[in-house]
Design a protein around this motif. Structure first.
Motif, short mmCIF file in Angstrom:
data_model
loop_
_atom_site.label_atom_id
_atom_site.label_comp_id
_atom_site.label_asym_id
_atom_site.label_seq_id
_atom_site.Cartn_x
_atom_site.Cartn_y
_atom_site.Cartn_z
N ASP A 9 0.83 -1.19 0.00
CA ASP A 9 0.00 0.00 0.00
C ASP A 9 0.88 1.25 0.00
O ASP A 9 0.39 2.36 0.16
N GLY A 10 2.18 1.04 -0.18
CA GLY A 10 3.13 2.14 -0.24
C GLY A 10 3.73 2.50 1.10
O GLY A 10 4.74 3.17 1.16
N LYS A 11 3.15 2.02 2.20
CA LYS A 11 3.63 2.41 3.53
C LYS A 11 4.88 1.64 3.94
O LYS A 11 5.74 2.18 4.60
N TRP A 16 8.46 -4.59 1.24
CA TRP A 16 7.79 -5.17 0.07
C TRP A 16 8.75 -5.26 -1.11
O TRP A 16 8.81 -6.26 -1.80
N ARG A 17 9.53 -4.21 -1.30
CA ARG A 17 10.50 -4.17 -2.40
C ARG A 17 11.49 -5.33 -2.27
O ARG A 17 11.80 -6.00 -3.23
N ARG A 18 11.98 -5.53 -1.07
CA ARG A 18 12.94 -6.62 -0.84
C ARG A 18 12.30 -7.97 -1.14
O ARG A 18 12.92 -8.82 -1.76
N MET A 89 7.82 6.83 -6.99
CA MET A 89 6.75 7.20 -6.05
C MET A 89 7.10 6.89 -4.60
O MET A 89 6.82 7.68 -3.71
N PHE A 90 7.70 5.72 -4.36
CA PHE A 90 7.85 5.25 -2.98
C PHE A 90 9.28 4.99 -2.55
O PHE A 90 9.54 4.77 -1.38
#
Length: 141
Positions: A9-11, A16-18, A89-90
């Motif tokens: 959710d971007g937070k 999440w990227r990892r 974005m994040f």
């Protein structure tokens, strides 16, 4: 099919990227997002296979995003483009998050918790801080 178990959710983008990088690496598809795999020329006969794999990676990424974020990157032409948009974005280091982690780390005390729990909490914060600091690294050429 889901690439990772959590939906971004971007937070918690860093974690999440990892997860995504590890999953794509395990599937030998990391090159679709890191820019090292170029689109083959039409006359090579590989363009259809590349497009099919690219669509698969796009699908995995879109399915691992919240509905709101997925809608904002739905029309990306390639997995690399989608990944680049997400990084823009994040992926920026969040100064407030960095400060909050440093403050939380300095306030951790063992108290009545076991050494194992205390160490696990400290290690988790250190790794999150390290991952956040990795985003801010400047690569100059």
């Amino acid at each position: 099919m889901n690439l990772v178990s959590s939906v971004s959710d971007g937070k918690s983008y860093g974690g999440w990227r990892r997860e995504v990088v590890i999953a794509l690496s395990a599937k030998n598809k990391l090159r679709f997002i890191d820019g090292t795999l170029v689109v083959p020329s039409y006359d090579s006969g590989l363009q259809k296979a590349w497009a099919r794999c690219n669509d698969m990676v796009l699908s995995w990424l879109l399915n691992s995003l919240s509905k709101k974020i997925a809608e904002s990157v739905l029309y990306s032409q390639s997995a690399k483009d989608l990944w680049g948009d997400l990084e823009e974005m994040f992926g920026q280091t969040n100064g407030a998050k960095l400060f909050q982690l440093q403050k939380e780390l300095s306030a951790v005390i063992q108290g009545n918790t076991s050494v194992s729990s205390y160490f696990t909490k400290m290690k988790s914060l250190w790794e999150e801080l390290d991952a956040l600091n990795t985003f801010s690294a400047c690569v100059c050429e």
